[in-house]
Scaffold this motif. Structure first.
Motif, mmCIF file in Angstrom:
data_model
loop_
_atom_site.group_PDB
_atom_site.id
_atom_site.type_symbol
_atom_site.label_atom_id
_atom_site.label_comp_id
_atom_site.label_asym_id
_atom_site.label_seq_id
_atom_site.Cartn_x
_atom_site.Cartn_y
_atom_site.Cartn_z
ATOM 1 N N LEU A 164 -35.040 17.188 57.999
ATOM 2 C CA LEU A 164 -36.034 17.006 56.938
ATOM 3 C C LEU A 164 -35.578 16.012 55.872
ATOM 4 N N GLU A 165 -34.322 15.637 55.915
ATOM 5 C CA GLU A 165 -33.770 14.768 54.874
ATOM 6 C C GLU A 165 -34.536 13.450 54.801
ATOM 7 N N GLY A 166 -35.038 13.177 53.607
ATOM 8 C CA GLY A 166 -35.774 11.943 53.370
ATOM 9 C C GLY A 166 -37.187 11.924 53.930
ATOM 10 N N LYS A 167 -37.644 13.067 54.467
ATOM 11 C CA LYS A 167 -38.975 13.137 55.067
ATOM 12 C C LYS A 167 -39.968 13.787 54.094
ATOM 13 N N LYS A 168 -41.220 13.313 54.166
ATOM 14 C CA LYS A 168 -42.303 13.945 53.415
ATOM 15 C C LYS A 168 -42.875 15.080 54.262
ATOM 16 N N VAL A 169 -42.945 16.263 53.659
ATOM 17 C CA VAL A 169 -43.327 17.457 54.408
ATOM 18 C C VAL A 169 -44.553 18.107 53.779
ATOM 19 N N ARG A 170 -45.580 18.346 54.581
ATOM 20 C CA ARG A 170 -46.760 19.028 54.082
ATOM 21 C C ARG A 170 -46.426 20.483 53.771
ATOM 22 N N VAL A 171 -46.770 20.921 52.553
ATOM 23 C CA VAL A 171 -46.600 22.323 52.181
ATOM 24 C C VAL A 171 -47.912 22.820 51.586
ATOM 25 N N PHE A 172 -48.023 24.137 51.451
ATOM 26 C CA PHE A 172 -49.237 24.720 50.877
ATOM 27 C C PHE A 172 -48.896 25.777 49.834
#
Length: 329
Positions: A164-172
């Motif tokens: 996940l490092e440096g990644k944009k992650v969808r959260v809710f």
């Protein structure tokens, strides 16, 4: 099932189902998911029971796929009385009741047994949360199970926080965002109804949702892999405006409440089968379903402590109360 599918198709085509005769009372429900989703089918079950038991005196209109309100808008819409009822992800109440994010504390509810104990009506976890939500002008009618949180990716499955490092992650939700941050990613809040286009356009690199949503939204068209972390328990709640609710007759409330409890039990009991069917559908559509090794899960768990600390600091006495209760399950 054919009867339900036919009814769902009719509702999807017109936006809601109308009663043949004029009803004395109309309940409008806002839903962000498609009618074919298991939450939509659960509302349809509720609708059919209410209209049947009331002999058509109560009409239930279901507005699916965020026709009226997006998920994040539902708490205010219902609390203000702009609409009678709505379905929202539990975490949408985190601004008013930070303790609701107990269900998004990583790996706290890591078995169905623990989840069932926590979500039981009046439990030491759910009971205080329902009471706190009542202060927003909404009364909780029932909880809708949505299963465990999983992650989506394009080229390769995720093997640990390092991916996940440096990644944009969808959260809710805020707590899920804290989990992503602790793992080295960049959380991005995206409504459920906007997921597909966010993945398609590359607004985010990694997805997070329940596997049933992968099926109902056909996310296999824009994502390649599911990583089965089950790091949080996703719950939706069906709420009704409190002033509206209190203005109903005892008979009307009894019909609605009985149907709500039946709908809650039905979706909870079918959740395992719903998830299994969704995983199968995803694989048939070409997705890879990856189940992390024990060592990889240990790495995910290892980044969770800062999330617990932040929750206990932000959620106050109620947060500590439900967290302590959850740890005893």
């Amino acid at each position: 099932m054919k009867k339900f599918a036919l009814a769902a198709a009719l509702i999807a085509s017109v936006g809601f189902a109308g009663a043949v005769q004029a009803a004395d009372l109309t309940l409008r429900i806002s839903l962000q998911l498609p009618m074919k989703s298991h939450l939509g089918q659960n509302l349809l079950m509720f609708k059919q029971e209410v209209e049947e038991k009331s002999n058509g005196d109560i009409e239930v209109q279901i507005y699916d796929s965020a026709q009226l309100y997006k998920d994040k808008e539902v708490p205010a819409a219902v609390g203000s009385g702009a609409i009678e009822m709505g379905v929202a992800s539990l975490t949408r109440y985190v601004g008013d009741v930070p303790a609701v994010d107990i269900f998004y504390q990583p790996f706290v509810f890591d078995s169905e047994e623990k989840v069932r104990k926590a979500v039981a009506k009046g439990s030491p976890v759910r009971g205080p949360l329902d009471e706190a939500i009542a202060d927003t002008g909404a009364t909780v009618l029932w909880w809708q199970a949505y299963g465990g949180a999983i992650m989506l990716s394009k080229d390769e499955p995720l093997h640990g926080p390092e991916d996940l490092e440096g990644k944009k992650v969808r959260v809710f939700g805020k707590t899920l965002g804290d989990f992503v941050t602790s793992a080295g990613g960049a959380p991005t809040l995206v409504s459920g109804s906007e997921q597909y286009i966010a993945y398609q356009r590359g607004t985010v690199d990694v997805g997070m949702t329940g596997v049933s949503g992968v099926k109902s939204r056909q996310l296999w068209e824009v994502m390649d892999n599911i990583t089965v972390t089950n790091h949080a328990d996703i719950e939706f709640i069906v709420v009704v405006n409190t002033d509206f609710w209190n203005g109903l007759s005892d008979e009307q409330r009894d019909i609605i409440n009985t149907a709500a409890m039946n709908a809650e039990a039905d979706v909870r009991d079918r959740m395992s089968d719903i998830e299994a069917a969704a995983y199968s559908a995803a694989e048939e559509a070409g997705m890879t379903v990856y189940r992390p090794t024990d060592a990889e899960l240990a790495k995910w768990r290892a980044v969770s402590q800062p999330v617990y600390d932040a929750f206990l600091e932000d959620a106050g006495d109620l947060g500590k109360q439900v967290f302590d209760a959850a740890e005893k399950f």
